[in-house]
Design a protein around this motif. Structure first.
Motif, mmCIF file in Angstrom:
data_model
loop_
_atom_site.group_PDB
_atom_site.id
_atom_site.type_symbol
_atom_site.label_atom_id
_atom_site.label_comp_id
_atom_site.label_asym_id
_atom_site.label_seq_id
_atom_site.Cartn_x
_atom_site.Cartn_y
_atom_site.Cartn_z
ATOM 1 N N PHE A 33 27.859 -5.060 -6.760
ATOM 2 C CA PHE A 33 27.190 -3.916 -7.389
ATOM 3 C C PHE A 33 27.519 -2.639 -6.624
ATOM 4 O O PHE A 33 27.833 -1.608 -7.228
ATOM 5 N N ASP A 34 27.442 -2.699 -5.297
ATOM 6 C CA ASP A 34 27.732 -1.510 -4.483
ATOM 7 C C ASP A 34 29.174 -1.043 -4.670
ATOM 8 O O ASP A 34 29.441 0.164 -4.681
ATOM 9 N N LEU A 35 30.110 -1.980 -4.828
ATOM 10 C CA LEU A 35 31.499 -1.595 -5.083
ATOM 11 C C LEU A 35 31.638 -0.929 -6.447
ATOM 12 O O LEU A 35 32.405 0.014 -6.617
ATOM 13 N N LEU A 36 30.899 -1.445 -7.427
ATOM 14 C CA LEU A 36 31.002 -0.905 -8.783
ATOM 15 C C LEU A 36 30.294 0.443 -8.916
ATOM 16 O O LEU A 36 30.662 1.255 -9.761
ATOM 17 N N ASP A 37 29.275 0.666 -8.101
ATOM 18 C CA ASP A 37 28.493 1.907 -8.168
ATOM 19 C C ASP A 37 29.251 3.023 -7.458
ATOM 20 O O ASP A 37 28.898 3.451 -6.365
ATOM 21 N N VAL A 38 30.280 3.512 -8.103
ATOM 22 C CA VAL A 38 31.192 4.486 -7.500
ATOM 23 C C VAL A 38 30.475 5.787 -7.142
ATOM 24 O O VAL A 38 30.693 6.354 -6.079
ATOM 25 N N ASP A 39 29.604 6.254 -8.013
ATOM 26 C CA ASP A 39 28.916 7.522 -7.749
ATOM 27 C C ASP A 39 27.659 7.347 -6.907
ATOM 28 O O ASP A 39 26.954 8.312 -6.641
ATOM 29 N N GLU A 40 27.381 6.106 -6.489
ATOM 30 C CA GLU A 40 26.252 5.781 -5.617
ATOM 31 C C GLU A 40 24.921 6.274 -6.176
ATOM 32 O O GLU A 40 24.048 6.722 -5.439
ATOM 33 N N SER A 41 24.759 6.156 -7.479
ATOM 34 C CA SER A 41 23.519 6.589 -8.127
ATOM 35 C C SER A 41 22.451 5.509 -8.122
ATOM 36 O O SER A 41 21.308 5.764 -8.452
ATOM 37 N N GLY A 42 22.833 4.297 -7.731
ATOM 38 C CA GLY A 42 21.893 3.183 -7.780
ATOM 39 C C GLY A 42 21.896 2.499 -9.135
ATOM 40 O O GLY A 42 21.187 1.524 -9.352
ATOM 41 N N GLU A 43 22.699 3.021 -10.035
ATOM 42 C CA GLU A 43 22.843 2.446 -11.376
ATOM 43 C C GLU A 43 24.323 2.407 -11.722
ATOM 44 O O GLU A 43 25.104 3.238 -11.248
#
Length: 136
Positions: A92-102
């Protein structure tokens, strides 16, 4: 003079062989990239279905919590894409490129595509992401 021509001809033949091998390697890499892209396009509808199954509240975005409570069969399938012993929260953290938590469906599909088609191991991608976070 014949003895001078022999090394020259051998070097020329070697150069032709090496050039051919380099060209073949390039063609192989291009073919592999095309194949990975084709395979990803085939799995894209299924990825979108997985995303919708994870998206419990149906808002078009998934959260870490939704990934944690996803059904086991989905977790196993995502772990296969991840190709690592890491947790799905790391995915999930890798996929959350903009680091929005979503993660929206585009981030989800693009991220999985990069993981699937990357020549780099997942561990390297994870380290690069952590370095990016540390630099902030």
């Amino acid at each position: 003079q014949a003895s001078l021509k022999t090394p020259f001809l051998m070097n020329l033949v070697t150069a032709v062989i090496v050039e051919g091998a380099i060209q073949q390697g390039k063609q192989d890499r291009e073919a592999t990239a095309r194949y990975k892209k084709y395979e990803f396009l085939k799995m894209l509808p299924h990825l979108k279905t997985l995303f919708k199954q994870i998206d419990i509240n149906g808002n078009g975005r998934i959260t870490r919590n939704e990934v944690q409570v996803a059904p086991e069969h989905i977790k196993r399938e995502l772990a296969d894409y991840f190709q690592s012993d890491g947790s799905l929260l790391e995915l999930f953290d890798l996929l959350d490129v903009d680091e929005s938590g979503e993660v929206d469906i585009d981030e989800f599909c693009d991220g999985i595509a990069k993981l699937v088609s990357s020549d780099s191991p997942v561990e390297l991608i994870r380290v690069l992401k952590q370095l990016k976070v540390l630099r902030r």
